[in-house]
Design a protein around this motif. Sequence first.
Motif, PDB file in Angstrom:
ATOM      1  N   GLN A 129      28.547  40.792  37.679  1.00  0.00           N
ATOM      2  CA  GLN A 129      28.931  40.039  38.872  1.00  0.00           C
ATOM      3  C   GLN A 129      29.845  38.885  38.490  1.00  0.00           C
ATOM      4  OE1 GLN A 129      25.699  39.038  41.487  1.00  0.00           O
ATOM      5  NE2 GLN A 129      27.000  37.850  42.852  1.00  0.00           N
ATOM      6  N   ILE A 130      30.878  38.690  39.296  1.00  0.00           N
ATOM      7  CA  ILE A 130      31.847  37.607  39.100  1.00  0.00           C
ATOM      8  C   ILE A 130      31.967  36.843  40.421  1.00  0.00           C
ATOM      9  CG2 ILE A 130      33.153  38.821  37.298  1.00  0.00           C
ATOM     10  CD1 ILE A 130      35.255  39.544  39.522  1.00  0.00           C
ATOM     11  N   PRO A 131      32.563  35.661  40.389  1.00  0.00           N
ATOM     12  CA  PRO A 131      32.811  34.966  41.668  1.00  0.00           C
ATOM     13  C   PRO A 131      33.697  35.827  42.562  1.00  0.00           C
ATOM     14  CG  PRO A 131      33.162  33.481  39.814  1.00  0.00           C
ATOM     15  CD  PRO A 131      32.989  34.857  39.231  1.00  0.00           C
ATOM     16  N   TYR A 133      36.624  37.116  44.634  1.00  0.00           N
ATOM     17  CA  TYR A 133      38.050  36.909  44.412  1.00  0.00           C
ATOM     18  C   TYR A 133      38.837  37.176  45.696  1.00  0.00           C
ATOM     19  CZ  TYR A 133      37.996  42.016  43.938  1.00  0.00           C
ATOM     20  OH  TYR A 133      37.812  43.370  44.155  1.00  0.00           O
ATOM     21  N   GLY A 134      40.061  36.672  45.712  1.00  0.00           N
ATOM     22  CA  GLY A 134      41.008  36.970  46.793  1.00  0.00           C
ATOM     23  C   GLY A 134      40.432  36.770  48.178  1.00  0.00           C
ATOM     24  N   GLN A 135      40.613  37.777  49.010  1.00  0.00           N
ATOM     25  CA  GLN A 135      40.179  37.704  50.405  1.00  0.00           C
ATOM     26  C   GLN A 135      38.665  37.643  50.565  1.00  0.00           C
ATOM     27  OE1 GLN A 135      41.832  40.265  48.988  1.00  0.00           O
ATOM     28  NE2 GLN A 135      41.016  42.241  49.646  1.00  0.00           N
ATOM     29  N   TYR A 136      37.917  37.877  49.494  1.00  0.00           N
ATOM     30  CA  TYR A 136      36.449  37.876  49.581  1.00  0.00           C
ATOM     31  C   TYR A 136      35.835  36.510  49.284  1.00  0.00           C
ATOM     32  CZ  TYR A 136      37.633  42.801  49.429  1.00  0.00           C
ATOM     33  OH  TYR A 136      38.201  44.023  49.686  1.00  0.00           O
ATOM     34  N   ILE A 137      36.653  35.546  48.889  1.00  0.00           N
ATOM     35  CA  ILE A 137      36.144  34.192  48.640  1.00  0.00           C
ATOM     36  C   ILE A 137      35.538  33.658  49.934  1.00  0.00           C
ATOM     37  CG2 ILE A 137      36.775  31.812  48.063  1.00  0.00           C
ATOM     38  CD1 ILE A 137      38.977  32.997  46.235  1.00  0.00           C
ATOM     39  N   GLY A 138      34.303  33.227  49.844  1.00  0.00           N
ATOM     40  CA  GLY A 138      33.627  32.656  50.997  1.00  0.00           C
ATOM     41  C   GLY A 138      33.034  33.675  51.965  1.00  0.00           C
ATOM     42  N   VAL A 139      33.143  34.954  51.668  1.00  0.00           N
ATOM     43  CA  VAL A 139      32.581  35.986  52.538  1.00  0.00           C
ATOM     44  C   VAL A 139      31.126  36.220  52.121  1.00  0.00           C
ATOM     45  CG1 VAL A 139      32.762  38.381  53.326  1.00  0.00           C
ATOM     46  CG2 VAL A 139      34.836  37.042  52.884  1.00  0.00           C
ATOM     47  N   GLU A 140      30.221  35.890  53.002  1.00  0.00           N
ATOM     48  CA  GLU A 140      28.786  35.907  52.701  1.00  0.00           C
ATOM     49  C   GLU A 140      28.265  37.282  52.290  1.00  0.00           C
ATOM     50  OE1 GLU A 140      25.012  34.679  51.984  1.00  0.00           O
ATOM     51  OE2 GLU A 140      26.718  33.364  52.382  1.00  0.00           O
ATOM     52  N   TYR A 145      32.413  42.350  41.328  1.00  0.00           N
ATOM     53  CA  TYR A 145      32.049  42.745  39.965  1.00  0.00           C
ATOM     54  C   TYR A 145      33.299  42.994  39.137  1.00  0.00           C
ATOM     55  CZ  TYR A 145      27.237  43.508  41.464  1.00  0.00           C
ATOM     56  OH  TYR A 145      25.955  43.327  41.929  1.00  0.00           O
ATOM     57  N   GLN A 146      33.105  42.933  37.818  1.00  0.00           N
ATOM     58  CA  GLN A 146      34.185  43.253  36.882  1.00  0.00           C
ATOM     59  C   GLN A 146      33.597  43.942  35.659  1.00  0.00           C
ATOM     60  OE1 GLN A 146      37.597  40.612  36.200  1.00  0.00           O
ATOM     61  NE2 GLN A 146      37.043  40.578  34.033  1.00  0.00           N
ATOM     62  N   LYS A 147      34.382  44.842  35.084  1.00  0.00           N
ATOM     63  CA  LYS A 147      34.009  45.513  33.843  1.00  0.00           C
ATOM     64  C   LYS A 147      35.233  45.586  32.954  1.00  0.00           C
ATOM     65  CE  LYS A 147      32.276  49.903  32.018  1.00  0.00           C
ATOM     66  NZ  LYS A 147      31.781  51.253  32.411  1.00  0.00           N
ATOM     67  N   SER A 148      35.071  45.174  31.711  1.00  0.00           N
ATOM     68  CA  SER A 148      36.166  45.295  30.751  1.00  0.00           C
ATOM     69  C   SER A 148      36.293  46.752  30.336  1.00  0.00           C
ATOM     70  CB  SER A 148      35.880  44.435  29.504  1.00  0.00           C
ATOM     71  OG  SER A 148      35.876  43.080  29.863  1.00  0.00           O
ATOM     72  N   LEU A 149      37.529  47.181  30.129  1.00  0.00           N
ATOM     73  CA  LEU A 149      37.789  48.549  29.711  1.00  0.00           C
ATOM     74  C   LEU A 149      38.116  48.598  28.228  1.00  0.00           C
ATOM     75  CD1 LEU A 149      40.064  49.584  32.726  1.00  0.00           C
ATOM     76  CD2 LEU A 149      37.635  50.091  32.396  1.00  0.00           C
TER      77      LEU A 149
END
Length: 150
Positions: A129-131, A133-140, A145-149
């Motif tokens: 889980q990550i903060p 991002y983008g348009q999802y900032i502040g969306v309850e 999520y992020q995964k390194s490749l």
Amino acid sequence: MIKILKTDSSNIDFQNLVKQLDAYLEKIDGDETAFYSQYNKIDKLKHVVVAFEDTVPVACGAIKELDPSRMEVKRMYTVIEARGKGIASQVLSELEKWASEMGYKACVLETGKRQPDAIALYEKAGYKQIPNYGQYIGVENSVCYQKSLP
């Protein structure tokens, strides 16, 4: 037997699966559906995966560039009858492999808090889980999520 097809968003099987996904999400997200829909257009997706069980399309997913080092996983869906068979994991793995082959360093995604099965899939696959991002900032309802490749 599961067959994976790499294609783009012009694929009719992908389009039909996305229609089912949208109907499913409308039930879950209700009034929030319009907000999410504006970010889920499929007309220009160049990297799409469709999974077939025998000859029946049962799952899909896509990736699109978020920035020069990250691809965003989009439009993941498995038909209800095919869930619990590991097909979504295969689709996700194929998308990650494709992103890696193109030189991307990570995959990111957004899903809804009301989708515990999706959250479990991504966490099992190694996404952290990550903060938002983008348009999802502040969306309850959103969780990112992020995964390194490799």
